[in-house]
Write an enzyme that holds these catalytic residues in place. Structure first.
Site, PDB file in Angstrom:
ATOM      1  N   CYS A   1       0.820  -1.214   0.000  1.00 50.18           N
ATOM      2  CA  CYS A   1       0.000   0.000   0.000  1.00 50.18           C
ATOM      3  C   CYS A   1       0.853   1.263   0.000  1.00 50.18           C
ATOM      4  O   CYS A   1       0.357   2.361  -0.240  1.00 50.18           O
ATOM      5  CB  CYS A   1      -0.940   0.022   1.200  1.00 50.18           C
ATOM      6  SG  CYS A   1      -0.084   0.058   2.775  1.00 50.18           S
TER       7      CYS A   1
ATOM      8  N   CYS B   1      -2.697  -3.215   8.561  1.00 48.63           N
ATOM      9  CA  CYS B   1      -2.327  -1.877   9.014  1.00 48.63           C
ATOM     10  C   CYS B   1      -1.834  -1.926  10.463  1.00 48.63           C
ATOM     11  O   CYS B   1      -0.923  -1.183  10.840  1.00 48.63           O
ATOM     12  CB  CYS B   1      -3.503  -0.919   8.893  1.00 48.63           C
ATOM     13  SG  CYS B   1      -4.392  -1.072   7.328  1.00 48.63           S
TER      14      CYS B   1
HETATM   15 FE1  FES Z   1      -1.500   0.636   4.180  1.00 50.61          FE
HETATM   16 FE2  FES Z   1      -3.381   0.608   5.970  1.00 50.61          FE
HETATM   17  S1  FES Z   1      -3.652   0.514   3.819  1.00 50.61           S
HETATM   18  S2  FES Z   1      -1.271   0.529   6.293  1.00 50.61           S
END
Ligand code: FES
Length: 142
Positions: free
Chosen positions: A35, A104
């Site tokens: 991400c 996360c």
């Molecule tokens: Fe990357 Fe939450 S989407 S840490």
């Protein structure tokens, strides 16, 4: 049921312990390659107690809430307790995260571990390398 618990929303809107510790005992920076989110954790440690902790997170709301809760969980606690903090404990303290957001909270656990490793390394404190299994393969923080 709402996607995010009240606690997640609270820690996202009013994150605790945001900032930098200039003379930190240990600093850890970790990122999630998928991400792209990044988290930096600063620890102040005196006599084996985490007397202060701050974080900067460039990431999603769940990462911010997780960092905030993780700092609350380890502040004032001994180093050994911070070492034992798991992402599950962080997610539980937040009254849960949606399954696709659990990673996360992993960032928070890894950020604290990276900061502790930095503290151990700087002070020549021996530690069991197997407690940091991801470090060699990851390389984010060194
Ligand atoms: Fe990357 Fe939450 S989407 S840490």
């Amino acid at each position: 049921m709402a996607l995010y618990s009240e606690k997640v929303m609270d820690h996202f809107r009013n994150p605790r312990n945001v900032g930098v510790i200039e003379d930190a005992s240990g600093v850890g920076e970790v990122g999630n390659a998928v991400c792209g989110d990044i988290m930096k954790i600063y620890l102040k440690i005196d006599n084996d107690i985490i007397t202060d902790v701050k974080f900067e997170t460039f990431g999603c709301g769940s990462a911010i809430a997780s960092s905030s809760m993780a700092t609350e969980l380890i502040k004032g606690r001994p180093v050994s307790e911070a070492m034992a903090l798991t992402n599950k404990a962080v997610a539980q303290a937040l009254d849960g995260l949606p399954p696709h957001k659990l990673h996360c909270s992993v960032l928070a656990e890894e950020g604290i571990k990276a900061a502790l490793k930095d503290y151990f390394d700087k002070n020549n404190i021996p530690y069991d390398k197997s407690q940091f299994p991801d470090c060699d393969s990851c390389g984010h923080c060194h």
